[in-house]
Design an enzyme around this catalytic site. Sequence first.
Site, PDB file in Angstrom:
ATOM      1  N   LYS A 187       1.805 -25.994 -12.884  1.00 52.30           N
ATOM      2  CA  LYS A 187       2.006 -26.957 -13.963  1.00 52.30           C
ATOM      3  C   LYS A 187       0.672 -27.447 -14.546  1.00 52.30           C
ATOM      4  CE  LYS A 187       6.582 -27.365 -13.116  1.00 52.30           C
ATOM      5  NZ  LYS A 187       6.883 -26.592 -11.917  1.00 52.30           N
TER       6      LYS A 187
HETATM    7  C1  LIG Z   1       8.078 -25.841 -11.618  1.00 55.59           C
HETATM    8  C2  LIG Z   1       7.916 -24.823 -10.557  1.00 55.59           C
HETATM    9  C3  LIG Z   1       8.662 -23.625 -10.565  1.00 55.59           C
HETATM   10  C4  LIG Z   1       9.710 -23.352 -11.603  1.00 55.59           C
HETATM   11  O1  LIG Z   1       9.160 -23.120 -12.887  1.00 55.59           O
HETATM   12  P1  LIG Z   1      10.086 -23.257 -14.190  1.00 55.59           P
HETATM   13  O2  LIG Z   1       9.129 -23.141 -15.331  1.00 55.59           O
HETATM   14  O3  LIG Z   1      10.730 -24.597 -14.098  1.00 55.59           O
HETATM   15  O4  LIG Z   1      11.065 -22.137 -14.138  1.00 55.59           O
HETATM   16  C5  LIG Z   1       8.398 -22.691  -9.577  1.00 55.59           C
HETATM   17  N1  LIG Z   1       7.492 -22.928  -8.610  1.00 55.59           N
HETATM   18  C6  LIG Z   1       6.774 -24.056  -8.567  1.00 55.59           C
HETATM   19  C7  LIG Z   1       5.807 -24.267  -7.447  1.00 55.59           C
HETATM   20  C8  LIG Z   1       6.961 -25.060  -9.529  1.00 55.59           C
HETATM   21  O5  LIG Z   1       6.235 -26.170  -9.477  1.00 55.59           O
END
Ligand SMILES: *Cc1c(COP(=O)(O)O)cnc(C)c1O
Length: 494
Positions: free
Chosen positions: A111
């Site tokens: 993120k």
């Molecule tokens: C948010 C997240 C996901 C999922 O990603 P999306 O974009 O919501 O599909 C997978 N792994 C981790 C570690 C995350 O933080």
Amino acid sequence: MFFTGTRSRTEVDSAVAIAQGLTADGGLFVPQNFPEFSAEEFSAMVDMDYCGRAAAVLGKYLTDYTAGEIEYCVQGAYQGTFDNNSPAPLADIGDNRRMLELWHGPTCAFKDLALQLLPYLLTTALKKNGTGREAVILVATSGDTGKAALAGFADVKDTRIVVFYPRDGVSDMQKLQMTTQKGKNVSVCAIAGNFDDAQNGVKAIFTDAEMKQFLLDNNMAFSSANSINFGRLVPQIVYYVSAYCDLVKDGSLKAGEKFNVVVPTGNFGNILAAVYAKQMGVPIKKFICASNRNNVLTDFIRTGIYDRNRQFHTTESPSMDILISSNLERMLYLLCDGDCEKVAGMMAELKNSGRYAIDDGMLKKLQQEFYGGCCDDATGRAAIAKIFKTRNYLCDTHTAVALAVGENYRRESGDGTLQVIASTASAYKFAPAVLRALTDQELPADDFAKLQLLAGLTGTEIPAPLANLKGDAVLHKECVAKEEMAEFIRRNLA
Ligand SMILES: *Cc1c(COP(=O)(O)O)cnc(C)c1O
């Protein structure tokens, strides 16, 4: 370049799309058409660093930003904030597979790639739009978005940030990261519910007329840092473009040669960014969508029926414990060639009955490009153990789901094409589950002792952002019912 809505037509530039987050009718902003890179542009990007590639991708979508503004945003986001100034390195894990490591940023999850940039994009947009209002960033998080958004927005001028997370749905380390967040403009609150409750609550507050008026009266306006905001999505396109450039640069791929991507999926934002990268010319063959036991997307890709009426499971990959994948709406829009009445109809069905079906034409298109698979916690743990034993490579519980599903895809399809696996978090964020995969030893009670144990067992280093949490005071302790989210916001903004 203009943006329209998934549920009804509109026409806004990127600064408006980013500042608003959602369209007025609750739909999502999507580009009216996709810009493409020429072969010459790709070969120029092969020789650029990450910032250069990011500026090239952003320049295609944010045509209302000047080149100077884009440069300012990109440099602020990616210079000096990621290990080795390398936000998205590839690691070779053998068998024609690469890990795209997206966790070298300040909060140790992918993120960061988007949320280090979003505050720059947003504050620049606010200046351009010139309303003079403070932006209130509302966030629903399954764990990683919350901290990444807090790290990005803490003490950013003219912004406030309010984060809601499910009380029992995040790891101890994720919770500690959020509840210790400092900053004059931050509020963090647990809710007695799961991620979908948090996300639905935030969406409802967004479109609530009374709340909107309350904000206007205080010279504020809502915006979103969730992946429903196009400003979250565009930085995620960058790392797929960058991975392709790196693979061409090191000779793993010839220019134009196809590869597959494997993405551990929850809200469908990360994998959708890969779809958008393909629209821009990145040669991706298959999108392998990996889910945990909350396998609503696996069923959808296999049958064309999206049905959230099922048991919600709390798993060892909590950031994927989601039954309503918001960004799928943008995929539906693509699959039906921009028929927004159709998308609006399906979203209304989802809201009313928790279920919708796509027609045969859409399903056929989806299945041509997508493979959906899922696995449970035990299979994920086995994948962690195996890749550590055979390759001395440490991966987290979310990445493990992708690793396992990627293997299943190969076995079922016989398709040996190079796989780029999105590695979405540091193993240290989910140390108890990772340790359980690697050892039978009894685990110490203390969170930081667990990190030490993992470091000792694997010969890897505890990421500094996690090690540094030790001793930080817990500043945010409140927990509210999901019906009380609006009230929490009023109280904290006043
Ligand atoms: C948010 C997240 C996901 C999922 O990603 P999306 O974009 O919501 O599909 C997978 N792994 C981790 C570690 C995350 O933080």
